[in-house]
Design a protein around this motif. Structure first.
Motif, PDB file in Angstrom:
ATOM      1  N   TYR A 113       0.802  -1.220   0.000  1.00 36.33           N
ATOM      2  CA  TYR A 113       0.000   0.000   0.000  1.00 36.33           C
ATOM      3  C   TYR A 113       0.844   1.284   0.000  1.00 36.33           C
ATOM      4  N   LYS A 114       1.921   1.294   0.750  1.00 34.32           N
ATOM      5  CA  LYS A 114       2.641   2.546   0.987  1.00 34.32           C
ATOM      6  C   LYS A 114       3.796   2.761   0.018  1.00 34.32           C
ATOM      7  N   VAL A 115       3.544   2.458  -1.253  1.00 33.79           N
ATOM      8  CA  VAL A 115       4.555   2.651  -2.294  1.00 33.79           C
ATOM      9  C   VAL A 115       3.877   3.308  -3.490  1.00 33.79           C
ATOM     10  N   ASP A 118       7.177 -12.648   7.332  1.00 30.08           N
ATOM     11  CA  ASP A 118       7.653 -11.833   8.472  1.00 30.08           C
ATOM     12  C   ASP A 118       7.213 -10.374   8.340  1.00 30.08           C
ATOM     13  N   HIS A 119       5.897 -10.178   8.036  1.00 26.74           N
ATOM     14  CA  HIS A 119       5.335  -8.825   7.924  1.00 26.74           C
ATOM     15  C   HIS A 119       6.020  -8.000   6.836  1.00 26.74           C
ATOM     16  N   HIS A 120       6.447  -8.656   5.775  1.00 28.53           N
ATOM     17  CA  HIS A 120       7.066  -7.967   4.638  1.00 28.53           C
ATOM     18  C   HIS A 120       6.388  -8.425   3.344  1.00 28.53           C
ATOM     19  N   PHE A 121       6.218  -7.472   2.426  1.00 23.23           N
ATOM     20  CA  PHE A 121       5.828  -7.804   1.063  1.00 23.23           C
ATOM     21  C   PHE A 121       7.116  -8.059   0.280  1.00 23.23           C
ATOM     22  N   VAL A 122       7.216  -9.230  -0.379  1.00 27.23           N
ATOM     23  CA  VAL A 122       8.451  -9.640  -1.047  1.00 27.23           C
ATOM     24  C   VAL A 122       8.191  -9.767  -2.545  1.00 27.23           C
ATOM     25  N   PHE A 182       9.473  -4.942   1.323  1.00 30.20           N
ATOM     26  CA  PHE A 182       8.851  -3.711   1.855  1.00 30.20           C
ATOM     27  C   PHE A 182       8.106  -4.052   3.131  1.00 30.20           C
ATOM     28  N   ASN A 183       8.170  -3.150   4.105  1.00 25.05           N
ATOM     29  CA  ASN A 183       7.406  -3.351   5.342  1.00 25.05           C
ATOM     30  C   ASN A 183       5.918  -3.220   5.042  1.00 25.05           C
ATOM     31  N   LEU A 184       5.144  -4.115   5.613  1.00 27.48           N
ATOM     32  CA  LEU A 184       3.707  -4.046   5.433  1.00 27.48           C
ATOM     33  C   LEU A 184       3.108  -2.981   6.344  1.00 27.48           C
TER      34      LEU A 184
END
Length: 463
Positions: free
Chosen positions: A351-353, A387-391, A461-463
């Motif tokens: 979302y935050k990109v 681990d709470h990351h979008f890869v 990216f951090n979610l």
């Protein structure tokens, strides 16, 4: 105002010295003032108490007198006054007409006449010449005597004690001023020593470059924090300066080749190409290619410049993430029909990109995968969460990257195979731009690769 202005122009060493000296001296002066007046008041109260006790004893003796004053009795009462009297004190007994009938003076000091005495039974302080005295009188009523008793006490000893006390306090004040000045100078030296060290370090940096650093003091205080921050700031400035220097050198090197090629072809056209169709066509084609390379390089440099301004506008949705990735893969399939592109989207929650940045990262990574896949032309794009990351992963089976070059491929203008990259039209800025974009969102980008086996680029990216 002029004095304050002159003080403000002094170096901080002297400002601190004068300030600390003034504060310590003012504190001592106020303490000494109150101490002097407290001691003086206490001594004066003692004098009044002694006079009052002497008065009570005299009045008591006169009140029990049961006979008129004869010559013999007068002699006895004078002896009594002598016993009751103290040093530097006059006791006298007056009749109703104000005549002194008994008197005893212990000491030598000026006194006032009986008819000038006070009759209000209060303590009075008088000055005769340069002598100060305490006066106290009281009325006496007895069966055989009516009159007054007067006591005059010289305050010469009290004045001497005051003078000695004042002199001692003045000497202590001078000593306190000198000691406070020395202490202030020493404290200002300790406080400003790191500042002086910083000034010297800055001068060395100005004359010899960014290698100098301040010594870090062992005590954990604000000055120590300042030196640490200063050194860290100098590390960042030095790194930035080195990167800027390297960037200018690399950009100059990259621009020199196409400019030189253009210059050579234009010179050849000017000499022989005007009338030679073959030379004209060859030179125009080569010049067009070099201009395209220059354009691509300039666009990449502008992209880096925009990224350094940190202008981002996150506006992604899962639907847009899917559309961007599918659209980008579709474009590459149209351009490179001999390649096999596979895509697996296990997650779309990014979302935050910015849309532009996601498309730019994907394009850069796919473009690198295509350029360096010479034989086995299979490219795989995969998204998932961990681990709470979008890869985002992009894999190829190309030539790979040697282990010693993996940490350098994100540097600007760096190429593993410079000759081959130039032939393929690369600028050496793609991965640098991708890393910069990922860094704007506090994400990470890493490369797993082996020479001759292929490469996998992993973006998180951090979610």
């Amino acid at each position: 105002m002029k004095f304050i202005k002159k003080i403000s122009l002094l170096p901080w060493k002297w400002k601190l010295t004068l300030g600390l000296s003034f504060c310590i001296f003012l504190t001592y002066s106020i303490f000494s003032f109150f101490e002097f007046h407290t001691v003086s008041s206490w001594l004066l109260n003692q004098e009044e108490t002694d006079v009052k006790q002497a008065m009570e004893q005299v009045v008591q003796q006169l009140s029990v007198q049961d006979k008129d004053f004869t010559d013999e009795e007068l002699t006895d009462n004078v002896s009594l006054l002598e016993k009751l009297n103290n040093n530097n004190q006059l006791i006298r007994v007056l009749d109703e007409d104000g005549h002194a009938i008994l008197s005893d003076m212990n000491g030598d000091f000026p006194i006032i006449e009986p008819n000038q005495m006070y009759n209000d039974e209060q303590f009075h302080y008088i000055s005769i010449g340069d002598q100060n005295s305490l006066v106290y009188s009281k009325e006496v009523r007895a069966p055989t005597f009516n009159g007054r008793v007067e006591i005059i006490r010289s305050l010469e000893s009290l004045d001497k004690v005051r003078e000695h006390l004042q002199f001692a306090m003045t000497m202590f004040a001078v000593a306190a001023l000198i000691i406070s000045a020395l202490i202030g100078y020493f404290i200002s030296y300790l406080l400003l020593k790191p500042m002086n060290s910083m000034t010297k370090t800055m001068k060395k940096i100005k004359s010899s470059g960014f290698k100098e650093r301040m010594p870090v003091y062992p005590q954990k205080d604000e000055i120590s924090d300042l030196t640490i921050i200063f050194n860290e700031m100098m590390d960042v400035i030095e790194q930035s300066f080195q990167q800027q220097k390297q960037f200018i050198e690399d950009a100059s090197h990259e621009l020199r080749t196409p400019v030189s090629v253009l210059e050579g072809h234009l010179s050849m056209l000017n000499r022989w190409g005007k009338n030679n169709q073959d030379i004209l066509n060859e030179s125009l084609q080569a010049s067009t290619e070099e201009v395209a390379r220059l354009k691509k390089l300039i666009i990449s440099l502008l992209d880096l410049s925009k990224l350094e301004q940190n202008r981002v506008d996150p506006d992604l949705t899962p639907e847009r993430v899917k559309w961007i990735l599918e659209h980008t893969i579709h474009d590459f399939m149209m351009l490179h029909q001999d390649f096999n592109f596979e895509m697996k989207l296990d997650s779309l929650h990014l979302y935050k990109v910015s849309e532009q940045h996601l498309q730019q990262i994907t394009t850069i990574l796919l473009d690198n995968a295509v350029k360096y896949s010479l034989h086995e032309k299979n490219i795989f794009l995969h998204t998932h969460e961990t681990d709470h990351h979008f890869v985002l992963e992009i894999s190829d089976h190309g030539i790979g990257i040697p282990k010693e070059d993996i940490d350098k491929v994100f540097d600007r203008f760096y190429r593993v195979d410079k000759a081959r990259s130039r032939e393929q039209g690369g600028t050496g800025l793609g991965l640098a731009i991708a890393k910069k974009i990922v860094g704007l969102y506090k994400g990470t980008i890493e490369i797993n690769s082996k020479a001759g086996q292929g490469t996998k680029v992993i973006v998180r990216f951090n979610l």
